[in-house]
Enzyme design. Structure first.
Site, short mmCIF file in Angstrom:
data_model
loop_
_atom_site.label_atom_id
_atom_site.label_comp_id
_atom_site.label_asym_id
_atom_site.label_seq_id
_atom_site.Cartn_x
_atom_site.Cartn_y
_atom_site.Cartn_z
N GLU A 90 50.34 18.26 28.49
CA GLU A 90 50.81 19.19 27.74
C GLU A 90 52.50 19.57 28.07
O GLU A 90 52.88 20.62 28.42
CB GLU A 90 50.23 20.39 27.56
CG GLU A 90 48.71 20.41 26.91
CD GLU A 90 48.17 21.60 26.76
OE1 GLU A 90 48.10 22.53 27.50
OE2 GLU A 90 47.25 21.51 25.84
N GLU A 130 42.19 16.53 23.48
CA GLU A 130 41.66 17.93 23.78
C GLU A 130 41.51 18.57 22.42
O GLU A 130 42.44 18.86 21.50
CB GLU A 130 42.67 18.64 24.53
CG GLU A 130 42.85 18.56 25.94
CD GLU A 130 43.52 19.52 26.81
OE1 GLU A 130 43.31 20.65 26.53
OE2 GLU A 130 43.99 19.13 27.74
#
Ligand code: BG6
Length: 492
Positions: free
Chosen positions: A179, A387
């Protein structure tokens, strides 16, 4: 529920965790202290504290995780039972180089991941491995100041070379920085932006740091990480050209609060402030508007010619993404949206979208929308969803002498999101190569440090203080996901 869509036979189905949220054993077998080891327990709306080193007597949930370091064999057996053909985890850099700046790696740490990857492969599970997931060595922060220091590029390169050499025949799919785009918004100094710049870059700002100082540091750290990532891609190709190295982005679609030109401009600027990470990862150069911004502000001072050559030569093989929620953007009252002043861009409520108990929006259509946006920006680049999931409070109940958890809310969430992925693939032609849901087994929440924010198909009997039997129980979603995988997404 039977669905008209189905994935290809080679589609990756599985789940994902990160070492620091699961392994525990924070100081075992030579592991060093990581930046996750100095995060105390928080809760919804109660920030986790970042302490100066580990302070005795405080509660650090990542120190125990779910004891995966010792239980991975039985946990992987449960993943296998669900039919997983892939599983994402991360390597804790501090197991390999406890301080990050050593030349010789810690053999016990290398051996642990040898065993873990072997166990996955034995179970027919393809490892997907993140190199940097919120847990760089704490020493690289206390001694070097975190990712704003260019020396970290070399330390990372050394670490990466060691693990690529060691696992080159076991791991095909690698992910560099988890991320990476999370840290982009430093406009509103808050515990969220403080937390994200800590987990991503190991930076801790003083209370009186200005927005300009925060932005400058974020751009410098982000640049160094992108160069480090590009070098990782280049090294991977030298060591084993079969290895695939991906970027990892948190992709929250952004909607305008209203169709007003000011809100549309704010939306565009908000995207530009975030999407340069993926642009550089995928295209190998900075977008024009950022080049201009850096010329005006001087926010990009510490770069070399070689950096830009590396960025060009080290573009990623695929994109991996996390998807949880969408966001809504508006122009800040009285300000003209611009990149030079990110406080001119604000977020807004969206009355069309429901939220979870932790305040995260629930927006399955946003996933399809975002997959299309990514494919428009980077045509035909494979996308792996690594995710997605619902953090919820589960209740363990005893029924007919059996312990069970009825988590139909989780099934609803996952069903609607998988359906959105299937539509993106079947109708829109987006090259999605895998769906790995977050936390297939309950783990410590990254944002809050709680155990009670659970994502799993498998319940772990531990509470927020790390107390409990540590036993595993199947939730209703366990059998549901098993059927989804067995039918290749047809049975939702
Ligand atoms: C992502 C992270 O941001 O979201 C994970 O990559 C994290 O590490 C996940 O666990 C869910 O967030 P949280 O705060 O609910 O654990």
């Amino acid at each position: 529920m039977t669905n008209s869509y189905k994935m290809n036979d080679n589609f990756l189905w599985g789940g994902a965790i990160a070492a620091h949220q699961a392994e525990g054993a924070w100081d075992k077998d030579g592991k060093g202290v990581s930046i996750a080891d100095v995060l105390t327990a928080g809760a919804h709306q109660k920030p986790r504290e970042i302490t100066d080193g580990v302070i005795e007597g405080l509660n650090y949930p990542n120190h125990h995780g779910i004891y995966f370091y010792d239980t991975y064999k039985e946990d992987l057996a449960l993943m296998k039972e669900m039919g997983f053909n892939s599983f994402r985890t991360s390597i804790a850099w501090t197991r390999i180089f406890p301080n990050g700046d050593e030349t010789v790696p810690n053999e016990a740490g290398l051996k642990f991941y040898d065993d873990l990857f072997d166990e996955m492969i034995k179970n027919g599970i393809e490892p997907v491995v993140t190199l940097h997931h919120f847990e760089m060595p704490y020493h690289l922060v206390s001694e070097y100041g975190g990712w704003t220091n260019r020396k970290l590029i070399d330390f990372f390169e050394h670490y990466v070379r060691v693990v690529f050499e060691r696992y080159k025949d076991k791991v095909k799919y690698w992910i560099t920085f988890n991320e990476i785009s999370n840290q982009a918004n430093q406009a509103e100094p808050s515990w969220v932006s403080d937390f994200l710049i800590w987990t991503n870059s190991g930076l801790k700002f003083s209370k009186d740091a200005t927005v300009e100082q925060r932005m400058e540091a974020m751009f410098q750290a982000g640049h160094n990480e992108l160069v480090a990532s590009a070098r990782a891609v280049i090294i991977a190709k030298e060591i084993n050209p079969e290895m695939k190295v991906g970027a990892m982005l948190n992709v929250a679609p952004m909607y305008p609060a209203t169709p007003s030109p000011a809100d549309m401009l704010a939306l565009q600027k908000a995207k530009q402030l975030r999407d340069w990470f993926s642009d550089v990862h995928v295209r190998g150069f900075y977008p024009n508007e950022l080049e201009k911004l850096f010329q005006r502000t001087g926010w990009h001072s510490d770069t070399t010619e070689q950096d830009f050559i590396d960025l060009k030569n080290g573009t990623v093989d695929y994109l991996s993404i996390s998807y949880y929620a969408s966001s809504t953007i508006k122009a800040t009252e009285g300000k003209k949206p611009s990149l030079d002043d990110p406080t001119s861009i604000s977020t807004a409520e969206n009355k069309f979208i429901k939220t979870s108990d932790w305040g995260w929006s629930i927006d399955p259509d946003g996933l399809r929308y975002t997959l299309n946006e990514l494919n428009d920006a980077y045509p035909n680049l494979p996308i792996m969803i690594v995710e997605n999931g619902l953090g919820a409070n589960d209740e363990l109940i005893e029924e007919n002498g059996e312990i069970t958890i009825h988590d139909d809310y989780r099934i609803d969430y996952l069903r609607s999101h998988i359906k959105a992925v299937e539509q993106a693939v079947a109708i829109d032609g987006i090259p999605v190569i895998g769906y790995l849901s977050w936390g297939p087994i309950d783990i410590v929440s990254a944002g809050t440090g709680e155990m009670k924010k659970r994502y799993g198909y498998i319940y772990v009997d531990l509470d927020d203080l790390g107390q409990g039997s540590n036993k595993r129980y199947k939730k209703d979603s366990f059998d549901w996901y098993k059927k989804v995988i067995a039918s290749n997404g047809e049975q939702l």
